[in-house]
Write a protein that holds these residues in place. Structure first.
Motif, mmCIF file in Angstrom:
data_model
loop_
_atom_site.group_PDB
_atom_site.id
_atom_site.type_symbol
_atom_site.label_atom_id
_atom_site.label_comp_id
_atom_site.label_asym_id
_atom_site.label_seq_id
_atom_site.Cartn_x
_atom_site.Cartn_y
_atom_site.Cartn_z
ATOM 1 N N PHE A 74 0.820 -1.207 0.000
ATOM 2 C CA PHE A 74 0.000 0.000 0.000
ATOM 3 C C PHE A 74 0.856 1.260 0.000
ATOM 4 O O PHE A 74 0.580 2.201 -0.740
ATOM 5 C CB PHE A 74 -0.967 0.034 1.189
ATOM 6 N N ASP A 75 1.899 1.295 0.837
ATOM 7 C CA ASP A 75 2.763 2.483 0.879
ATOM 8 C C ASP A 75 3.368 2.755 -0.486
ATOM 9 O O ASP A 75 3.495 3.914 -0.897
ATOM 10 C CB ASP A 75 3.877 2.317 1.916
ATOM 11 N N THR A 76 3.733 1.704 -1.204
ATOM 12 C CA THR A 76 4.305 1.869 -2.539
ATOM 13 C C THR A 76 3.270 2.454 -3.494
ATOM 14 O O THR A 76 3.553 3.409 -4.213
ATOM 15 C CB THR A 76 4.837 0.524 -3.074
ATOM 16 N N VAL A 77 2.072 1.881 -3.496
ATOM 17 C CA VAL A 77 1.006 2.390 -4.376
ATOM 18 C C VAL A 77 0.668 3.829 -3.997
ATOM 19 O O VAL A 77 0.507 4.687 -4.876
ATOM 20 C CB VAL A 77 -0.240 1.481 -4.321
ATOM 21 N N PHE A 78 0.584 4.105 -2.718
ATOM 22 C CA PHE A 78 0.260 5.461 -2.265
ATOM 23 C C PHE A 78 1.345 6.452 -2.701
ATOM 24 O O PHE A 78 1.047 7.556 -3.155
ATOM 25 C CB PHE A 78 0.089 5.479 -0.745
ATOM 26 N N GLU A 84 3.101 10.627 -8.851
ATOM 27 C CA GLU A 84 2.923 10.557 -10.296
ATOM 28 C C GLU A 84 1.549 11.018 -10.774
ATOM 29 O O GLU A 84 1.385 11.354 -11.942
ATOM 30 C CB GLU A 84 3.163 9.115 -10.779
ATOM 31 N N PHE A 85 0.558 11.017 -9.898
ATOM 32 C CA PHE A 85 -0.801 11.339 -10.328
ATOM 33 C C PHE A 85 -1.422 12.452 -9.487
ATOM 34 O O PHE A 85 -2.642 12.616 -9.468
ATOM 35 C CB PHE A 85 -1.674 10.067 -10.273
ATOM 36 N N THR A 132 3.546 2.269 -11.540
ATOM 37 C CA THR A 132 3.145 3.518 -12.186
ATOM 38 C C THR A 132 2.449 3.232 -13.523
ATOM 39 O O THR A 132 1.384 3.788 -13.814
ATOM 40 C CB THR A 132 4.369 4.435 -12.416
ATOM 41 N N GLY A 133 3.051 2.376 -14.333
ATOM 42 C CA GLY A 133 2.463 2.030 -15.625
ATOM 43 C C GLY A 133 1.123 1.344 -15.488
ATOM 44 O O GLY A 133 0.184 1.627 -16.246
ATOM 45 N N THR A 134 0.997 0.451 -14.536
ATOM 46 C CA THR A 134 -0.255 -0.272 -14.305
ATOM 47 C C THR A 134 -1.362 0.699 -13.911
ATOM 48 O O THR A 134 -2.487 0.622 -14.426
ATOM 49 C CB THR A 134 -0.058 -1.352 -13.224
ATOM 50 N N ILE A 135 -1.055 1.614 -13.014
ATOM 51 C CA ILE A 135 -2.050 2.605 -12.588
ATOM 52 C C ILE A 135 -2.407 3.520 -13.751
ATOM 53 O O ILE A 135 -3.588 3.818 -13.976
ATOM 54 C CB ILE A 135 -1.548 3.406 -11.372
ATOM 55 N N HIS A 136 -1.419 3.943 -14.510
ATOM 56 C CA HIS A 136 -1.668 4.808 -15.667
ATOM 57 C C HIS A 136 -2.625 4.123 -16.652
ATOM 58 O O HIS A 136 -3.596 4.736 -17.113
ATOM 59 C CB HIS A 136 -0.353 5.170 -16.348
ATOM 60 N N ILE A 139 -6.180 3.942 -15.232
ATOM 61 C CA ILE A 139 -6.855 5.241 -15.294
ATOM 62 C C ILE A 139 -7.304 5.543 -16.723
ATOM 63 O O ILE A 139 -8.397 6.040 -16.950
ATOM 64 C CB ILE A 139 -5.981 6.358 -14.705
ATOM 65 N N GLU A 140 -6.448 5.236 -17.700
ATOM 66 C CA GLU A 140 -6.824 5.455 -19.107
ATOM 67 C C GLU A 140 -8.056 4.647 -19.482
ATOM 68 O O GLU A 140 -8.921 5.132 -20.203
ATOM 69 C CB GLU A 140 -5.672 5.079 -20.036
ATOM 70 N N GLU A 141 -8.126 3.398 -19.015
ATOM 71 C CA GLU A 141 -9.236 2.521 -19.360
ATOM 72 C C GLU A 141 -10.501 2.789 -18.561
ATOM 73 O O GLU A 141 -11.604 2.588 -19.044
ATOM 74 C CB GLU A 141 -8.835 1.054 -19.161
ATOM 75 N N ASN A 142 -10.347 3.231 -17.305
ATOM 76 C CA ASN A 142 -11.493 3.357 -16.399
ATOM 77 C C ASN A 142 -11.794 4.765 -15.925
ATOM 78 O O ASN A 142 -12.831 4.997 -15.329
ATOM 79 C CB ASN A 142 -11.266 2.468 -15.167
ATOM 80 N N GLY A 143 -10.866 5.669 -16.125
ATOM 81 C CA GLY A 143 -11.031 7.019 -15.597
ATOM 82 C C GLY A 143 -10.789 7.037 -14.094
ATOM 83 O O GLY A 143 -10.502 6.027 -13.471
ATOM 84 N N LEU A 144 -10.885 8.212 -13.539
ATOM 85 C CA LEU A 144 -10.719 8.358 -12.077
ATOM 86 C C LEU A 144 -12.092 8.208 -11.421
ATOM 87 O O LEU A 144 -12.826 9.158 -11.297
ATOM 88 C CB LEU A 144 -10.145 9.734 -11.730
ATOM 89 N N GLN A 145 -12.417 7.049 -11.018
ATOM 90 C CA GLN A 145 -13.744 6.797 -10.462
ATOM 91 C C GLN A 145 -13.833 7.259 -9.045
ATOM 92 O O GLN A 145 -13.115 7.034 -8.204
ATOM 93 C CB GLN A 145 -14.080 5.331 -10.574
#
Length: 145
Positions: A74-78, A84-85, A132-136, A139-145
């Motif tokens: 979680f700390d890494t994703v956060f 990056e976002f 970072t790439g996975t989240i990017h 977001i491109e496919e799903n938007g910021l929900q």
């Protein structure tokens, strides 16, 4: 007996504090929390009976309390979300977004040996880039929900 109950509450609170901040996926695992904190209360009592000071007993028990909780996905994703976002969301949205992204990134984390001090090793930057790439992409496919 009251010392053990007091220590159990102390260890439980210390563990929950870490889980809430860095391992939110484990907060609801009451069996884990109960077992770990009870084990620590017993270990503290034993360490103290063996002549260790309170501070030394706490240090001994913290090894047990935080075993396996040295690298936080979680700390890494956060960190990735915040660095990056940050232009895509408000400060209040960052933690909830990171919580949503955690399961999205599980396949990336599965490729790495997430041992203690992993973040200091050479593979951490690769992991960071992949997250970072996975989240990017998500977001491109799903938007910021």
């Amino acid at each position: 007996m009251s010392t053990v109950v007091k220590d159990l509450s102390y260890f439980r609170l210390r563990l929950l504090e870490l889980l809430v901040s860095s391992f939110p996926e484990k907060v609801g695992d009451t069996a884990f929390v109960n077992q770990r904190s009870a084990h620590c209360a017993s270990a503290y009592e034993q360490a103290f009976k063996e002549g260790n000071s309170h501070d030394d007993s706490i240090r001994i028990v913290e090894e047990i309390l935080f075993e396996g909780l040295h690298f936080s996905r979680f700390d890494t994703v956060f960190k990735v979300v915040c660095r990056e976002f940050d232009r895509l969301m408000s400060d209040e949205e960052m933690r909830p977004s990171a919580l949503r992204m955690l399961p999205v990134c599980e396949d990336v984390f599965a490729k790495y040996p997430l041992i203690a001090n992993f973040q200091d090793g050479p593979d951490y930057e690769l992991l960071y880039t992949e997250v970072t790439g996975t989240i990017h992409l998500w977001i491109e496919e799903n938007g910021l929900q």
